[in-house]
Each structure stands twice: as C-alpha cells, then as structure tokens.
Enzyme design. Sequence first.
Site, PDB file in Angstrom:
ATOM      1  N   TYR A  26       0.666  14.090   1.955  1.00 31.15           N
ATOM      2  CA  TYR A  26       0.316  14.562   3.301  1.00 31.15           C
ATOM      3  C   TYR A  26       0.474  16.084   3.444  1.00 31.15           C
ATOM      4  CZ  TYR A  26       0.681   9.560   4.073  1.00 31.15           C
ATOM      5  OH  TYR A  26       0.520   8.193   3.970  1.00 31.15           O
ATOM      6  N   GLU A  53       0.822  -1.226   0.000  1.00 29.21           N
ATOM      7  CA  GLU A  53       0.000   0.000   0.000  1.00 29.21           C
ATOM      8  C   GLU A  53       0.851   1.270   0.000  1.00 29.21           C
ATOM      9  OE1 GLU A  53      -3.704  -1.642   2.718  1.00 29.21           O
ATOM     10  OE2 GLU A  53      -1.996  -0.702   3.688  1.00 29.21           O
ATOM     11  N   PRO A  54       1.573   1.545  -1.076  1.00 31.75           N
ATOM     12  CA  PRO A  54       2.379   2.770  -1.088  1.00 31.75           C
ATOM     13  C   PRO A  54       1.508   4.017  -1.190  1.00 31.75           C
ATOM     14  CG  PRO A  54       2.450   1.712  -3.238  1.00 31.75           C
ATOM     15  CD  PRO A  54       1.659   0.794  -2.337  1.00 31.75           C
ATOM     16  N   ARG A  64       2.971   7.760   0.111  1.00 31.03           N
ATOM     17  CA  ARG A  64       3.983   8.808  -0.044  1.00 31.03           C
ATOM     18  C   ARG A  64       4.881   8.591  -1.279  1.00 31.03           C
ATOM     19  NH1 ARG A  64       5.934  11.467   4.548  1.00 31.03           N
ATOM     20  NH2 ARG A  64       5.196   9.712   5.792  1.00 31.03           N
ATOM     21  N   CYS A 114      -0.735  32.305  12.961  1.00 33.28           N
ATOM     22  CA  CYS A 114      -0.392  32.943  14.219  1.00 33.28           C
ATOM     23  C   CYS A 114       0.200  31.905  15.180  1.00 33.28           C
ATOM     24  CB  CYS A 114      -1.665  33.570  14.783  1.00 33.28           C
ATOM     25  SG  CYS A 114      -1.310  34.774  16.016  1.00 33.28           S
TER      26      CYS A 114
HETATM   27  C1  LIG Z   1      -2.431   1.082   6.788  1.00 32.37           C
HETATM   28  C2  LIG Z   1      -1.588   1.993   5.988  1.00 32.37           C
HETATM   29  N1  LIG Z   1      -1.275   1.658   4.739  1.00 32.37           N
HETATM   30  C3  LIG Z   1      -0.517   2.455   3.966  1.00 32.37           C
HETATM   31  C4  LIG Z   1      -0.043   3.661   4.436  1.00 32.37           C
HETATM   32  C5  LIG Z   1       0.780   4.490   3.524  1.00 32.37           C
HETATM   33  O1  LIG Z   1       2.004   4.766   4.006  1.00 32.37           O
HETATM   34  P1  LIG Z   1       3.054   5.580   3.136  1.00 32.37           P
HETATM   35  O2  LIG Z   1       2.412   6.828   2.695  1.00 32.37           O
HETATM   36  O3  LIG Z   1       4.156   5.804   4.081  1.00 32.37           O
HETATM   37  O4  LIG Z   1       3.424   4.691   1.993  1.00 32.37           O
HETATM   38  C6  LIG Z   1      -0.327   4.053   5.750  1.00 32.37           C
HETATM   39  C7  LIG Z   1       0.240   5.276   6.331  1.00 32.37           C
HETATM   40  O5  LIG Z   1       1.210   5.210   7.079  1.00 32.37           O
HETATM   41  C8  LIG Z   1      -1.130   3.208   6.541  1.00 32.37           C
HETATM   42  O6  LIG Z   1      -1.465   3.550   7.790  1.00 32.37           O
HETATM   43  N1  LIG Z   2       0.843  11.988   7.910  1.00 28.66           N
HETATM   44  C1  LIG Z   2       2.158  11.389   8.039  1.00 28.66           C
HETATM   45  C2  LIG Z   2       2.188   9.966   7.645  1.00 28.66           C
HETATM   46  C3  LIG Z   2       1.159   9.135   8.308  1.00 28.66           C
HETATM   47  C4  LIG Z   2       0.870   8.026   7.425  1.00 28.66           C
HETATM   48  C5  LIG Z   2      -0.463   7.388   7.666  1.00 28.66           C
HETATM   49  N2  LIG Z   2      -0.462   6.321   8.609  1.00 28.66           N
HETATM   50  C6  LIG Z   2       3.184  12.227   7.321  1.00 28.66           C
HETATM   51  O1  LIG Z   2       2.857  13.287   6.864  1.00 28.66           O
HETATM   52  O2  LIG Z   2       4.325  11.872   7.233  1.00 28.66           O
END
Ligand SMILES: Cc1ncc(COP(=O)(O)O)c(C=O)c1O
Ligand SMILES: N[C@@H](CCCC[NH3+])C(=O)O
Length: 433
Positions: free
Chosen positions: A390, A290-291, A293, A361
Amino acid sequence: MKLFGTMKINELGHLEIGKCDSTDLVKKYGTPLYVMDETLIRDNCKLFKTNFTSKNIQTEIIYASKAFLTLAMCTLINEEGLSLDVVSGGELYTAIKANFPTHKIYMHGNNKTKEELTMAIKTGIGRIIVDNKCELDLIENICKAYNKKISILLRVNPGIETNTHEYIKTTKNSSKFGISIFDKDIFNIVNKLNSNKYIDFKGFHSHIGSQILNEESFYEEINVMMNFIKEVSEKCGTTIQELNLGGGFGVYYSKKDRPINLKNLLKNMLDKIKSKADEFKLPYPKIMIEPGRSIVANAGTTLYQVGCTKKTHSGKHYVFVDGGMNDNPRTALYNAQYEAAIANRMNDEKEGIYTITGRCCESGDIIAKDISLPHPNIGDIIAVSTTGAYNYSMASNYNRLPRPSVIFVKNGNSKCIVRRETYEDIIKNDLPL
Ligand SMILES: Cc1ncc(COP(=O)(O)O)c(C=O)c1O
Ligand SMILES: N[C@@H](CCCC[NH3+])C(=O)O
C-alpha cells in the site's frame, strides 16, 4: 530500524538488501526508490503455501494484489503457485497482460462497472466475488448477452468489529462491503442463485479488515461464518462448497506491533474449520484466504535522499527528504508509524529525535514521526522499512511529483520492474486549452 528478510548491515556500515549495497542502488537508480526484497516475497508466499494445508480440507492462497501489483509481481505470484485477487479493471488488465492464468483470478469490488464485469466474464476469470444484489442482476444480463456462465462467491458481512484503524475495518454493521448475514433476504438470495442458469454459486466470502494483530478476530470470523453456513445449508438445502476468509494478517511496522505467529494461526484456522464442520456434520468447504500486506509489506524499503534539515522555533527537528505522502500516504491517512535509519551510516551513534517529512505542500506530509537518528546531513540516504504494501499501489502525482521507480533485489542483482516517471509522463494526458 528492524531488519527483515535479506537486509543486513555490511562491513562499510551500509544497509544491504538482497546482497545489494543501498548506496550503490541509489547511485544506479536515484531516489526516491522502492526496493523490494524478492527473496522475502517468495519466502512469504511459501510460508502461506506450506502452512495453510490440511489433508482433509482443500485450500487456496489468493494474493490480494491491491497491496502491490505490477507485471513482474504477477509473474512472481504465478511462479509461487498463488492465485490473484483483483479489485478493478486496471488490476485485472495487469494480470491479463502478465499472462496470469485467468481461472486463478478472483474479482472483487463493491461497485464493479458493467465494463469491468464484461471484461471479467469474457476473460473467463475464476470467480467474481459479488458484493450486492444489484450487481447480481448486472452479471446475469452480461452472461446472457455473451452466453457465458460464471462462478461466484457472495461477499457477506459477519458483523465482526476488529481492533484496527477505523478506515480499514470492513465488517462493522455499517460497512459498505457485502450483504449482512443478518439480512433476512440473504436466504432468498441464495435460493435464487441456486436456480440461476448463468451463475454457479460456490459459497461465501468475508474479509474482516486489514492490519489485524489479534488472532481471536480470525477465530471469531470462522465461528460466525461456519454457523452461518450451517444455517444456510439447513434453510436453503444447499451445500456450501467454498469459504473465502479474506486477508488482513497484520505485520510489524514499529515496536508497538506484535504480529501473530502466522504458522500457528494458519494451522489453528484450519483446525477450527474442521472441528466446526465435524460438529455440524457438514462437508468441509474449500477454504481460501487473501493475504496482501503480509506477503509484501516487510519486503519493501523506500530509499530517499536528505535535502535540508530544520529545527523549528519550537525545537522540533525536521529532516526533509525527496519523496513524501505522494509515495507513502499511509502516515497521513492512518497515522501509520514507520521505522527509519540512515542507510549509509547504519552504525553511527543516534544523536537526536527527528521527524522525516517530504516535499509536498501539506503539513500532514509526514513519513516517519519522532525517529532516533544520527544527525542527518545533506545527501545522506534515509531508508524507511516496511513500505512494500500500500505504498507504490497508493502513490499519487500530488504536486505533480513523478512516481518513483520500483526495483527487485536478489542475490546481489537488482532489476528495475517499474521505471521512474518523468515530467513527460506527468503531462502526457493533458490537452491544451
Ligand atoms: C476483500 C479483501 N481481501 C483481501 C485484502 C487484503 O488485506 P491485507 O492486505 O490486509 O491482507 C483486502 C484489503 O483489506 C480486502 O479488502
Ligand atoms: N490501504 C490500507 C489497507 C486497505 C486494505 C484494502 N481493503 C493500508 O494501507 O493499510
């Protein structure tokens, strides 16, 4: 600032993304502006699709939509042949509205509401990733009420501690996500699931955290999960058909980040699954990842305009831009490090060290700390790279600032995929006293 995908410096010394001059984009759409390099997003999807394959093992790439989700993004993900992970009714609703194939939707969440589960079950999504026992009862009751059967994966915590920011670790023993593989009840849960006529139990899910830059963590996850699958198979006499290993593949934000070579990692992961299954004489489970980022982060650049600059009494140089922690909360939340440049003067000599801060602020309203830049002037355009993940998805209306617009750029064309919020949008849900 490191350039990614189709980013380059053109003959005018301007930053170009998707063959679009950033100064033209700013004239057309205003600032702050999230610019997404569509070609790079598609290339990243293809990288996963082509490298996470094996002739023995069935695989599936599920984009973690929490990183960046809009209707247009759903369409892109579907066109690239990926599935979709959603974690709320809002994300599921977006996918449904974008006509995303429902059987390719995976639903997460540690506290899904009855309404969200009902929506998922009635829609007939591919899998619900169940977080806890209490959720199982809810699912069973909803399935009974609507006479539906749903396929599920059980989220487990393999107890692996990764080297990432404390707030984005997910498998410490004290983590709120999933059921520990060391929980004695786990085998009873699997046995109960196997005899439940409303639930089709397919296997397990684990996700060890986010922005992971150490490949050993993923191999450790595979070892622990395959050992666990062997134990479950023996104790429960059941075949685990699917194993979802989550996301977490780290990306370059600044010079301190050394991302893992994804092609090698993906191949090694599948090789390790195969050798573990062979060792244990187990059938190969279908493997999902599940990529989030790693698909979108480097494809995003935020463009801001410089307002005033300030040198404090202590000698610190600030550059004030027209956005802030409301469009990028990651520096405030995780002490994230970003790179930045002056997009309309990419070739100018660097003259000093500046901290780019927004208009919220809050003293913690910092976008990029201690960056080398030419001296910024009012009206210059600041580009901050690697804001594709994100940022838009975690943006807020703090200080009643409207959320920026999002555009896709590709081959010299730009397309607005989220319009800029207006002050009217900001007050639209307010009711008079
Ligand atoms: C269950 C699950 N799958 C996939 C992801 C995606 O992670 P990333 O964006 O680090 O690939 C996350 C976020 O951390 C997650 O909580
Ligand atoms: N929101 C986080 C990652 C969390 C991923 C979801 N579990 C970030 O910006 O790095």
